[in-house]
Design a protein around this motif. Structure first.
Motif, short mmCIF file in Angstrom:
data_model
loop_
_atom_site.label_atom_id
_atom_site.label_comp_id
_atom_site.label_asym_id
_atom_site.label_seq_id
_atom_site.Cartn_x
_atom_site.Cartn_y
_atom_site.Cartn_z
N ALA A 67 -2.44 -6.84 -2.90
CA ALA A 67 -1.37 -7.47 -3.42
C ALA A 67 -1.60 -7.74 -4.90
O ALA A 67 -0.80 -7.29 -5.61
CB ALA A 67 -1.00 -8.44 -2.67
N ILE A 68 -3.09 -8.23 -5.13
CA ILE A 68 -3.30 -8.39 -6.58
C ILE A 68 -3.29 -7.26 -7.33
O ILE A 68 -2.60 -7.05 -8.49
CB ILE A 68 -4.55 -9.26 -6.53
CG1 ILE A 68 -4.25 -10.60 -6.05
CG2 ILE A 68 -4.93 -9.28 -8.08
CD1 ILE A 68 -5.79 -11.23 -5.90
N LEU A 69 -3.54 -5.99 -6.97
CA LEU A 69 -3.66 -4.69 -7.52
C LEU A 69 -2.41 -4.33 -7.58
O LEU A 69 -2.36 -3.63 -8.88
CB LEU A 69 -4.68 -3.71 -6.59
CG LEU A 69 -6.21 -4.20 -6.61
CD1 LEU A 69 -6.82 -3.34 -5.91
CD2 LEU A 69 -6.70 -3.95 -8.03
N GLN A 70 -1.78 -4.36 -6.63
CA GLN A 70 -0.20 -3.75 -6.94
C GLN A 70 0.53 -4.72 -7.79
O GLN A 70 1.45 -3.94 -8.50
CB GLN A 70 0.34 -3.98 -5.47
CG GLN A 70 -0.18 -2.77 -4.59
CD GLN A 70 0.45 -2.65 -3.08
OE1 GLN A 70 1.20 -3.92 -2.80
NE2 GLN A 70 0.34 -1.98 -2.18
N GLU A 71 0.22 -5.83 -7.88
CA GLU A 71 0.93 -6.70 -8.77
C GLU A 71 0.68 -6.67 -10.17
O GLU A 71 1.00 -7.15 -11.35
CB GLU A 71 1.34 -8.03 -8.22
CG GLU A 71 1.99 -8.37 -7.00
CD GLU A 71 1.91 -9.37 -6.46
OE1 GLU A 71 1.09 -10.35 -6.89
OE2 GLU A 71 2.26 -9.69 -5.09
N SER A 72 -0.45 -6.17 -10.29
CA SER A 72 -1.43 -6.29 -11.65
C SER A 72 -0.55 -5.56 -12.88
O SER A 72 -0.79 -6.03 -14.06
CB SER A 72 -2.71 -5.78 -11.55
OG SER A 72 -2.76 -4.63 -11.09
N GLY A 73 0.23 -4.27 -12.45
CA GLY A 73 0.44 -3.38 -13.50
C GLY A 73 -0.60 -2.66 -14.15
O GLY A 73 -0.20 -1.58 -15.08
N LYS A 119 -7.93 0.10 -12.31
CA LYS A 119 -8.03 -0.64 -10.83
C LYS A 119 -9.36 -0.02 -10.36
O LYS A 119 -9.94 -0.97 -9.74
CB LYS A 119 -6.69 -0.26 -10.03
CG LYS A 119 -5.33 -0.74 -10.34
CD LYS A 119 -4.56 -0.30 -9.33
CE LYS A 119 -3.00 -0.90 -9.88
NZ LYS A 119 -2.21 -0.44 -8.69
N TYR A 120 -9.57 0.99 -10.55
CA TYR A 120 -10.81 1.52 -10.12
C TYR A 120 -12.02 0.76 -10.88
O TYR A 120 -13.03 0.26 -10.15
CB TYR A 120 -11.25 3.29 -10.42
CG TYR A 120 -10.37 3.92 -9.25
CD1 TYR A 120 -10.13 3.70 -8.14
CD2 TYR A 120 -9.81 5.18 -9.92
CE1 TYR A 120 -9.29 4.29 -7.23
CE2 TYR A 120 -8.90 6.12 -8.99
CZ TYR A 120 -8.69 5.56 -7.97
OH TYR A 120 -7.77 6.38 -7.17
N ALA A 121 -11.99 0.61 -12.22
CA ALA A 121 -12.94 -0.11 -12.98
C ALA A 121 -13.10 -1.38 -12.46
O ALA A 121 -14.08 -2.07 -12.44
CB ALA A 121 -12.64 0.06 -14.36
N LEU A 122 -11.92 -2.09 -12.25
CA LEU A 122 -11.89 -3.48 -11.66
C LEU A 122 -12.46 -3.67 -10.25
O LEU A 122 -13.67 -4.43 -10.43
CB LEU A 122 -10.54 -4.13 -11.50
CG LEU A 122 -10.32 -5.26 -10.98
CD1 LEU A 122 -10.98 -6.45 -11.63
CD2 LEU A 122 -8.93 -5.53 -10.66
N LEU A 123 -12.29 -2.61 -9.49
CA LEU A 123 -13.01 -2.89 -8.07
C LEU A 123 -14.51 -2.63 -8.32
O LEU A 123 -15.29 -3.22 -7.63
CB LEU A 123 -12.32 -1.91 -7.16
CG LEU A 123 -10.58 -2.25 -6.66
CD1 LEU A 123 -10.53 -0.94 -6.20
CD2 LEU A 123 -11.16 -3.44 -5.89
N SER A 124 -14.79 -1.55 -9.09
CA SER A 124 -16.32 -1.42 -9.40
C SER A 124 -16.99 -2.16 -9.99
O SER A 124 -18.36 -2.94 -9.45
CB SER A 124 -16.55 0.04 -10.01
OG SER A 124 -16.02 -0.23 -11.42
#
Length: 81
Positions: free
Chosen positions: A17-23, A29-34
């Motif tokens: 949900a956080i990723l979908q709402e982040s814009g 998103k991949y960078a954030l997760l890594s």
């Protein structure tokens, strides 16, 4: 990994949900997760960089294997139609 318990499922849903709402765009998103994965590895292994490298390599290989299996399954399903 063991079966996904309720705590895992809840965390997964919250992160999605956080990723979908982040814009954020896909690559960010991949960078954030890594970055988060690296944070977890450091938290759990302190400065044991060999252990961190090994564990992140295992996770990365597992992800790539899952994509390959999904591709194989998709191709089988689309050919059978």
């Amino acid at each position: 990994m063991d079966k996904m318990n309720p705590e895992y499922k809840t965390a997964h849903e919250r992160i999605r949900a956080i990723l979908q709402e982040s814009g954020l765009p896909e690559m960010k998103k991949y960078a954030l997760l890594s970055t988060c994965m690296t944070d977890v590895a450091h938290e759990c292994n302190n400065n044991d960089f060999d252990a961190i490298s090994l564990k992140l390599a295992i996770v990365s290989k597992t992800m790539l294997d899952a994509v390959e299996k999904a591709k194989e399954l998709y191709n089988k399903l689309t050919k059978s139609k």
